[in-house]
Design a protein around this motif. Sequence first.
Motif, PDB file in Angstrom:
ATOM      1  N   SER A   1       0.812  -1.227   0.000  1.00 56.77           N
ATOM      2  CA  SER A   1       0.000   0.000   0.000  1.00 56.77           C
ATOM      3  C   SER A   1       0.844   1.276   0.000  1.00 56.77           C
ATOM      4  CB  SER A   1      -0.949   0.007   1.201  1.00 56.77           C
ATOM      5  OG  SER A   1      -0.203  -0.039   2.415  1.00 56.77           O
ATOM      6  N   ALA A   2       2.052   1.206   0.552  1.00 51.25           N
ATOM      7  CA  ALA A   2       2.904   2.396   0.585  1.00 51.25           C
ATOM      8  C   ALA A   2       3.295   2.854  -0.813  1.00 51.25           C
ATOM      9  CB  ALA A   2       4.151   2.124   1.415  1.00 51.25           C
ATOM     10  N   GLU A   3       3.220   1.924  -1.781  1.00 53.56           N
ATOM     11  CA  GLU A   3       3.604   2.251  -3.155  1.00 53.56           C
ATOM     12  C   GLU A   3       2.422   2.788  -3.975  1.00 53.56           C
ATOM     13  OE1 GLU A   3       5.799  -2.021  -3.013  1.00 53.56           O
ATOM     14  OE2 GLU A   3       5.429  -1.199  -4.994  1.00 53.56           O
ATOM     15  N   PHE A   4       1.211   2.766  -3.380  1.00 52.55           N
ATOM     16  CA  PHE A   4       0.004   3.086  -4.140  1.00 52.55           C
ATOM     17  C   PHE A   4      -0.100   4.563  -4.515  1.00 52.55           C
ATOM     18  CE2 PHE A   4      -0.939  -1.042  -3.854  1.00 52.55           C
ATOM     19  CZ  PHE A   4      -2.046  -1.505  -3.152  1.00 52.55           C
ATOM     20  N   THR A   5      -0.542   4.791  -5.731  1.00 48.04           N
ATOM     21  CA  THR A   5      -0.932   6.129  -6.173  1.00 48.04           C
ATOM     22  C   THR A   5      -2.416   6.323  -5.846  1.00 48.04           C
ATOM     23  OG1 THR A   5      -1.615   5.344  -8.355  1.00 48.04           O
ATOM     24  CG2 THR A   5       0.710   5.982  -8.087  1.00 48.04           C
ATOM     25  N   GLU A   6      -2.929   7.475  -6.140  1.00 47.44           N
ATOM     26  CA  GLU A   6      -4.358   7.727  -5.915  1.00 47.44           C
ATOM     27  C   GLU A   6      -5.206   6.757  -6.739  1.00 47.44           C
ATOM     28  OE1 GLU A   6      -5.569  11.739  -6.555  1.00 47.44           O
ATOM     29  OE2 GLU A   6      -7.708  11.289  -6.320  1.00 47.44           O
ATOM     30  N   ASN A   7      -4.799   6.518  -7.994  1.00 46.17           N
ATOM     31  CA  ASN A   7      -5.526   5.555  -8.829  1.00 46.17           C
ATOM     32  C   ASN A   7      -5.465   4.147  -8.249  1.00 46.17           C
ATOM     33  OD1 ASN A   7      -6.478   7.293 -10.740  1.00 46.17           O
ATOM     34  ND2 ASN A   7      -5.013   6.745 -12.333  1.00 46.17           N
ATOM     35  N   ASP A   8      -4.294   3.778  -7.707  1.00 48.74           N
ATOM     36  CA  ASP A   8      -4.160   2.450  -7.105  1.00 48.74           C
ATOM     37  C   ASP A   8      -5.131   2.275  -5.948  1.00 48.74           C
ATOM     38  OD1 ASP A   8      -0.539   2.466  -7.471  1.00 48.74           O
ATOM     39  OD2 ASP A   8      -2.104   1.701  -8.834  1.00 48.74           O
ATOM     40  N   ARG A   9      -5.273   3.320  -5.119  1.00 48.57           N
ATOM     41  CA  ARG A   9      -6.189   3.237  -3.981  1.00 48.57           C
ATOM     42  C   ARG A   9      -7.640   3.122  -4.451  1.00 48.57           C
ATOM     43  NH1 ARG A   9      -2.154   6.555  -1.702  1.00 48.57           N
ATOM     44  NH2 ARG A   9      -3.099   8.469  -2.530  1.00 48.57           N
ATOM     45  N   LYS A  10      -7.971   3.804  -5.526  1.00 49.31           N
ATOM     46  CA  LYS A  10      -9.324   3.691  -6.090  1.00 49.31           C
ATOM     47  C   LYS A  10      -9.588   2.272  -6.580  1.00 49.31           C
ATOM     48  CE  LYS A  10     -10.694   6.756  -9.063  1.00 49.31           C
ATOM     49  NZ  LYS A  10     -10.643   7.705 -10.205  1.00 49.31           N
TER      50      LYS A  10
ATOM     51  N   PHE B   1      -1.337  -1.733 -11.557  1.00 49.86           N
ATOM     52  CA  PHE B   1      -1.740  -2.064 -10.182  1.00 49.86           C
ATOM     53  C   PHE B   1      -1.506  -3.546  -9.898  1.00 49.86           C
ATOM     54  CE2 PHE B   1      -4.113  -1.899  -6.296  1.00 49.86           C
ATOM     55  CZ  PHE B   1      -4.836  -3.073  -6.242  1.00 49.86           C
ATOM     56  N   CYS B   2      -1.912  -4.409 -10.849  1.00 51.15           N
ATOM     57  CA  CYS B   2      -1.726  -5.853 -10.676  1.00 51.15           C
ATOM     58  C   CYS B   2      -0.251  -6.205 -10.486  1.00 51.15           C
ATOM     59  CB  CYS B   2      -2.294  -6.611 -11.872  1.00 51.15           C
ATOM     60  SG  CYS B   2      -4.092  -6.490 -12.025  1.00 51.15           S
ATOM     61  N   LYS B   3       0.592  -5.604 -11.292  1.00 55.04           N
ATOM     62  CA  LYS B   3       2.025  -5.881 -11.191  1.00 55.04           C
ATOM     63  C   LYS B   3       2.600  -5.322  -9.887  1.00 55.04           C
ATOM     64  CE  LYS B   3       2.796  -6.211 -16.166  1.00 55.04           C
ATOM     65  NZ  LYS B   3       2.912  -7.685 -16.108  1.00 55.04           N
ATOM     66  N   LYS B   4       2.025  -4.212  -9.424  1.00 51.76           N
ATOM     67  CA  LYS B   4       2.507  -3.593  -8.191  1.00 51.76           C
ATOM     68  C   LYS B   4       2.248  -4.491  -6.989  1.00 51.76           C
ATOM     69  CE  LYS B   4       2.394   0.813  -8.188  1.00 51.76           C
ATOM     70  NZ  LYS B   4       1.977   2.228  -8.180  1.00 51.76           N
ATOM     71  N   ILE B   5       1.158  -5.247  -7.018  1.00 48.96           N
ATOM     72  CA  ILE B   5       0.875  -6.169  -5.913  1.00 48.96           C
ATOM     73  C   ILE B   5       1.326  -7.595  -6.251  1.00 48.96           C
ATOM     74  CG2 ILE B   5      -0.951  -4.756  -4.919  1.00 48.96           C
ATOM     75  CD1 ILE B   5      -3.012  -6.570  -6.209  1.00 48.96           C
ATOM     76  N   ARG B   6       2.240  -7.676  -7.237  1.00 47.47           N
ATOM     77  CA  ARG B   6       2.972  -8.896  -7.579  1.00 47.47           C
ATOM     78  C   ARG B   6       2.118  -9.986  -8.217  1.00 47.47           C
ATOM     79  NH1 ARG B   6       5.506  -5.050  -6.238  1.00 47.47           N
ATOM     80  NH2 ARG B   6       7.451  -5.029  -5.030  1.00 47.47           N
ATOM     81  N   PHE B   7       1.222  -9.573  -9.102  1.00 44.58           N
ATOM     82  CA  PHE B   7       0.532 -10.530  -9.956  1.00 44.58           C
ATOM     83  C   PHE B   7       1.059 -10.355 -11.370  1.00 44.58           C
ATOM     84  CE2 PHE B   7      -2.315 -12.481  -7.151  1.00 44.58           C
ATOM     85  CZ  PHE B   7      -2.898 -11.533  -6.312  1.00 44.58           C
ATOM     86  N   ALA B   8       1.176 -11.467 -12.090  1.00 44.57           N
ATOM     87  CA  ALA B   8       1.726 -11.410 -13.442  1.00 44.57           C
ATOM     88  C   ALA B   8       0.758 -10.777 -14.427  1.00 44.57           C
ATOM     89  CB  ALA B   8       2.097 -12.819 -13.916  1.00 44.57           C
ATOM     90  N   SER B   9      -0.544 -10.854 -14.136  1.00 42.88           N
ATOM     91  CA  SER B   9      -1.544 -10.348 -15.074  1.00 42.88           C
ATOM     92  C   SER B   9      -2.834 -10.044 -14.342  1.00 42.88           C
ATOM     93  CB  SER B   9      -1.815 -11.402 -16.157  1.00 42.88           C
ATOM     94  OG  SER B   9      -2.431 -12.542 -15.567  1.00 42.88           O
ATOM     95  N   PHE B  10      -3.735  -9.370 -15.024  1.00 38.09           N
ATOM     96  CA  PHE B  10      -5.062  -9.092 -14.482  1.00 38.09           C
ATOM     97  C   PHE B  10      -5.806 -10.383 -14.186  1.00 38.09           C
ATOM     98  CE2 PHE B  10      -9.060  -7.190 -13.763  1.00 38.09           C
ATOM     99  CZ  PHE B  10     -10.014  -7.865 -14.510  1.00 38.09           C
ATOM    100  N   GLN B  11      -5.699 -11.373 -15.108  1.00 35.07           N
ATOM    101  CA  GLN B  11      -6.412 -12.627 -14.908  1.00 35.07           C
ATOM    102  C   GLN B  11      -5.946 -13.321 -13.635  1.00 35.07           C
ATOM    103  OE1 GLN B  11      -8.983 -13.714 -16.472  1.00 35.07           O
ATOM    104  NE2 GLN B  11      -9.010 -12.109 -17.987  1.00 35.07           N
TER     105      GLN B  11
END
Length: 264
Positions: free
Chosen positions: A11-20, A53-63
């Motif tokens: 969460s510390a890396e989140f932008t405003e869009n990430d929080r949304k 956002f997905c990559k920021k929370i360490r997922f390879a893809s949206f799926q």
Amino acid sequence: MDFENRLQKHSAEFTENDRKIAEHLLNEKNIAQKSITDLAEEIDVSPSSITRFCKKIRFASFQQMKYALLAARTEKRVNDEEVECVASYYQSIIASTQQFMDTGQTERIANDLIHAKRVLFCGIGNSGLIAKEFNSRIERMGIDSTAITDAHAMVMKSALLVEEDVYMCFSYTGKTQSVLDATRQAKDCGARVIVITTNDAEELTALADEVVLVANHVFVDDEKFINTQISSLFYLDVLTYRLLENSKLMEQRNKTLEALKRFG
């Protein structure tokens, strides 16, 4: 690590869009039915923002993120609630496969099968079961076809194909050696090559005239869910439906079914 903990950790890396995006996902009740474009419109961000956002929370893809979120919501269910859990996985995989589908491609493949002199279906293991299932359907429509699931027989049969034939292979990984060998031979013989796979593995797909991608069950992120066939079967159901819009194929299928009722 579950979905909520991933959000907390990064969460510390989140932008405003990430929080949304995070807030919306935590409250989204119908994620299985949503594409990345659907969510982007609802949240009023771009699809690329969701990908980042997905990559920021360490997922390879949206799926992969979507399946993890589904798993997090179902992991505490027990007993009869397991039915709902598996049903949600089915819905998600079908929805994901639907995103890969192209109406024009389905039409082309249907026409290839209708006009083929012969059709050879190939697959090993679970993919071989899909090959046999589709062959059973095609045979009942009066199309001259064979399903091969033995590695040696696959290589032999593919060597006898001609330009008027269609070769369709099913490969979960796109890397099964016997399938690769048979596909190369089918290509060398001039047959029309159709590949159905979950993986855009270049060595196999480079040989294909048509590549059909279907959803991969591993992104469900639940080791108890092991169905590798549902996405391929869904695609084949769609293709079967299209084939049976042909009045001749429907008539021949009805004849074979009637014969089975009388003598089978």
